[in-house]
Design an enzyme around this catalytic site. Structure first.
Site, short mmCIF file in Angstrom:
data_model
loop_
_atom_site.label_atom_id
_atom_site.label_comp_id
_atom_site.label_asym_id
_atom_site.label_seq_id
_atom_site.Cartn_x
_atom_site.Cartn_y
_atom_site.Cartn_z
NE ARG A 55 -0.47 0.20 5.00
CZ ARG A 55 -1.08 0.24 6.18
NH1 ARG A 55 -2.39 0.33 6.27
NH2 ARG A 55 -0.36 0.20 7.28
CB CYS A 57 5.65 9.65 -6.86
SG CYS A 57 6.23 11.34 -7.07
CG ASN A 81 -4.75 5.39 6.93
OD1 ASN A 81 -5.54 5.73 7.81
ND2 ASN A 81 -3.84 4.46 7.11
CD GLU A 82 -0.96 5.32 10.36
OE1 GLU A 82 -0.25 4.50 9.75
OE2 GLU A 82 -1.20 5.21 11.58
CB CYS A 99 9.18 10.16 -3.92
SG CYS A 99 9.29 9.56 -5.62
CB CYS A 121 10.35 14.10 -6.39
SG CYS A 121 8.84 13.28 -5.85
CD GLU A 142 -5.24 3.50 12.31
OE1 GLU A 142 -4.28 2.76 12.63
OE2 GLU A 142 -5.40 3.93 11.17
CD GLU A 192 -2.87 -3.82 8.57
OE1 GLU A 192 -2.02 -3.04 9.04
OE2 GLU A 192 -3.99 -3.46 8.20
CG HIS A 202 -3.48 -5.14 13.65
ND1 HIS A 202 -4.46 -4.53 14.40
CD2 HIS A 202 -2.41 -4.31 13.66
CE1 HIS A 202 -3.99 -3.35 14.83
NE2 HIS A 202 -2.75 -3.20 14.41
C1 GLA Z 1 -1.71 2.03 10.87
C2 GLA Z 1 -2.67 2.11 9.70
C3 GLA Z 1 -3.73 1.05 9.72
C4 GLA Z 1 -3.18 -0.27 10.17
C5 GLA Z 1 -2.51 -0.11 11.50
C6 GLA Z 1 -1.96 -1.39 12.06
O1 GLA Z 1 -2.07 2.78 11.94
O2 GLA Z 1 -3.28 3.37 9.60
O3 GLA Z 1 -4.27 0.96 8.43
O4 GLA Z 1 -2.25 -0.72 9.23
O5 GLA Z 1 -1.43 0.77 11.35
O6 GLA Z 1 -1.37 -1.21 13.30
ZN ZN Z 2 8.52 11.25 -6.83
#
Ligand code: GLA
Ligand code: ZN
Length: 675
Positions: free
Chosen positions: A113, A117, A151-152, A160, A165, A307, A355, A358
């Site tokens: 995932r 870039c 996400n994150e 990159c 870039c 989270e 996961e 998890h």
């Molecule tokens: C991150 C991600 C989630 C998942 C958790 C697992 O926080 O945002 O999608 O992968 O880690 O701990």
């Molecule tokens: Zn790049």
């Protein structure tokens, strides 16, 4: 900015929900189990791009329509994801240069995932197209409570090194410096024959024979944080336009080095973050510190824990479970430190994929018959009683200066001691504050310090324009500042501040550092403390670093015991205006730092909300004239705490409390104090 409580006025409770991993008959049971557990919001479809968009021009929103309707029917809100965190395989196929490149010039592949870039035009355009469609489709949907962008950001790919870039970096540099002469001067390119005569000659700090130019490296860190922020903003602008009343955010990761979250937070309606402390490593001081940082990003506004895990993660080498009661205890720590919500990754434990081991709110048992679910259910139903706490604030009298640019600069290569790590130095001062139950805000070095009695500024290596003046006026006005070795060294381009270390802070601190003597890992020295406080005086070990200090008005509180600077000052204090500035020219052992901190706090009149033994965490949140005191027992044995006079209401159990509070191990009390 839109309030996160625009729709939902209770504590947020829920988790990442990935219904696309399950058949629709499971969804029905999800709704039942969610309601039973007190879930009121779920983050839907964070990784669902490939099922929402089956090719560059075909979309399938049918399943999401049904899911959104189902949530609305069940009174559960959606924190709706824009789903751009993991591009579909077709994107890599049709737009191979959307894939990022590492510092060796190797392109990453699709199959995990976050393989994009940040400066890829294809990625940005396709993401924007999807976000527009989602916003148009769901903007009036009754389940929509909040937007969860991507996400994150930067979690796996924060840098990159591709040609797109590099081209964007040159544009960024031209904007920042205007001319090549200016850039050459800022980067000090007469060193090692690095002078540039054409913008096209400037590249990214890819693999170099030895240390790259520090100015270039530092600007690259800034540029990458900005590039990822631009990805966020591309989505944000669309969502803001389509849904002006819906809060928008992305989830942060605490002390995450690649992104300047102070800058990012300006564009977030609410700060949310993901916390994964090692479950069996004892009291989560690091998580507390990160909660405080996250709360501080928007000047103390409550944040949401987006989270955490119920039981165990799968990405450490060894993944023990959180012991019974620990998830609950740590969840209350979140709320105690300014959290207005507690959420999990994820709702239902995956059957397949990376996961599947998890932890989740619903484990592989698939139903309510697990310890984990029972704890989830208990917490969710308890949090319903904490609605009065929502929106209340932590009022700290102590600040720690924190700055991402300082972090990047301090940890560039070719430093006197590579073991000086910024967050470790911050934690060295945070820990005694935590143990003494003193609330702490994190503030940028140019931030407003007027509300604080004491300000700590460990290893403030970079002093950018405005910082010297800010610190001087704070101390002159009566404030107490404490800073440490390797502060005041460089400007915003990592060039030395000439005129004797720490040049911009010399007047304020009343000293000059003549020499830096970083220590070997096994090396120690000792400091002899006298005249600080009777309980602090004595001899302590020190390590990591020693400054050779010449006093210029400051008074020595401790001297080194060994080496050629034996007898020379190690810790000093300087009267400046109506305030005081402390300097610590080494890393003292923990007991010393703890006593020093206690003495500085006592002089400034800063106190914990309640007296409690170490291991019992106490924090206070306030709203209008209401005070909520959280007491958390991290000890493996019962603890008792003497309460202030009066009858207080405990919100979780609903009973009246007075006299002494007894807490079992992992026990929690949330008291609304008697007026
Ligand atoms: C991150 C991600 C989630 C998942 C958790 C697992 O926080 O945002 O999608 O992968 O880690 O701990
Ligand atoms: Zn790049």
């Amino acid at each position: 900015m839109v309030s996160k409580n625009a729709v939902l006025k209770d504590m947020f409770y829920g988790g990442d929900y990935n219904p696309e991993q399950w058949s629709e008959d499971v969804w029905q049971d999800d709704m039942r189990l969610m309601k039973k557990a007190g879930v009121n919001i779920v983050s839907v479809g964070i990784f669902s791009w490939a099922v929402l968009q089956t090719s560059p021009d075909t979309y399938d929103f049918g399943w999401l329509d049904r899911m959104m309707d189902l949530l609305a029917q069940n009174g559960i809100y959606a924190d709706l994801a824009t789903a751009t965190a993991s591009p579909p395989a077709w994107m890599a196929r049709h737009y191979p240069d959307s894939l990022p490149v590492d510092e060796n010039g190797v392109r990453y592949s699709q199959g995990a995932r976050q393989h994009y870039c940040p400066n890829s035009k294809a990625f940005r355009l396709l993401a924007a197209k999807l976000v527009r469609k989602l916003a148009e489709r769901y903007k009036h949907h009754p389940a929509l409570a909040m937007w969860h962008i991507n996400n994150e950001y930067g979690c796996h790919i924060s840098r990159c090194y591709c040609d797109q870039c590099a081209a964007e970096f040159r544009v960024w540099l031209q904007k920042r410096y205007g001319t090549l002469d200016e850039l050459n001067a800022r980067w000090g390119t007469n060193f090692w024959s690095q002078k540039y005569y054409d913008w096209e000659e400037i590249g990214l700090p890819r693999k170099t024979p030895t240390y790259p130019n520090p100015g270039q490296d530092l600007d690259y860190a800034r540029f990458m944080s900005d590039s990822l922020l631009e990805c966020y903003l591309t989505e944000y602008r669309i969502l803001r336009e389509e849904t002006p009343g819906i809060p928008i955010m992305t989830n942060f990761m605490g002390f995450f080095k690649p992104l300047d979250y102070f800058e990012w937070a300006k564009h977030m309606d609410v700060v949310t973050w993901d916390s994964y402390p090692e479950p069996t490593a004892g009291i989560p001081v690091g998580a507390a510190m990160a909660h405080d940082l996250m709360r501080s990003l928007k000047g103390g506004e409550p944040f949401i824990l987006m989270e955490q895990v119920t039981s165990q993660v799968n990405w450490r080498r060894h993944n023990p479970v959180k012991r019974p009661g620990v998830m609950r205890l740590w969840s209350y720590q979140t709320v105690a430190r300014g959290g207005d919500g507690v959420m999990f990754f994820q709702w239902r434990q995956s059957r397949a994929g990376a996961e599947k081991f998890h932890g989740a709110m619903v484990s592989h048992t698939g139903d309510e018959n697990s310890r984990v679910y029972r704890e989830v259910e208990q917490l969710g139903n308890e949090l319903k009683r904490l609605t009065p706490v929502v929106g209340s604030r932590v009022k700290a009298k102590v600040a720690i200066l924190f700055d991402w640019h300082n972090w990047w600069a301090l940890e560039l290569s070719s430093k006197p001691n590579w073991d000086v790590r910024y967050v470790e130095q911050i934690a060295h001062y945070y820990k005694p504050l935590f143990e003494q139950n003193i609330a702490v805000d994190f503030v940028q070095p140019t931030g407003d310090l007027s509300g604080y009695s004491v300000v700590f500024a460990p290893t403030l290596y970079m002093v950018e324009p405005g910082v010297k003046e800010n610190l001087e006026s704070y101390v002159a006005g009566g404030g107490t500042l404490l800073t440490t070795f390797f502060s005041g060294m460089v400007d915003e381009n990592d060039r030395i501040h000439l005129g004797g270390y720490p040049a911009p802070l010399r007047k304020l601190l009343g000293l000059t550092v003549e020499e830096l003597d970083p220590m070997l890992p096994e090396q120690t020295n000792r400091i002899v403390v006298s005249g600080l406080a009777p309980e602090a005086d004595g001899e302590y070990e020190c390590s990591l670093w020693a400054d050779v200090i010449r006093l210029e008005g400051a008074q020595a509180l401790a001297a080194f015991a060994e080496d050629f600077y034996a007898g020379g000052p190690a810790v000093t204090v300087n009267a400046f205006g109506s305030g005081k500035a402390y300097y610590v020219g080494t890393r003292g052992e923990e007991s010393f730092t703890s006593r020093l901190v206690a003495k500085v706090l006592a002089d400034a009149g800063v106190q914990a909300p309640l007296a409690a033994e170490p291991g019992v965490e106490v924090q206070c949140r306030e709203k209008e004239d209401q005070r909520f005191v959280f007491v958390l027992n991290h000890l493996p044995r019962p603890a008792s705490i003497t309460l202030p006079a009066g009858e207080h209401r405990e919100l979780i159990g609903g009973e009246a409390l007075s006299g002494t509070l007894e807490l079992a191990p992992n026990g929690v009390a949330v008291m609304q104090l008697a007026p």
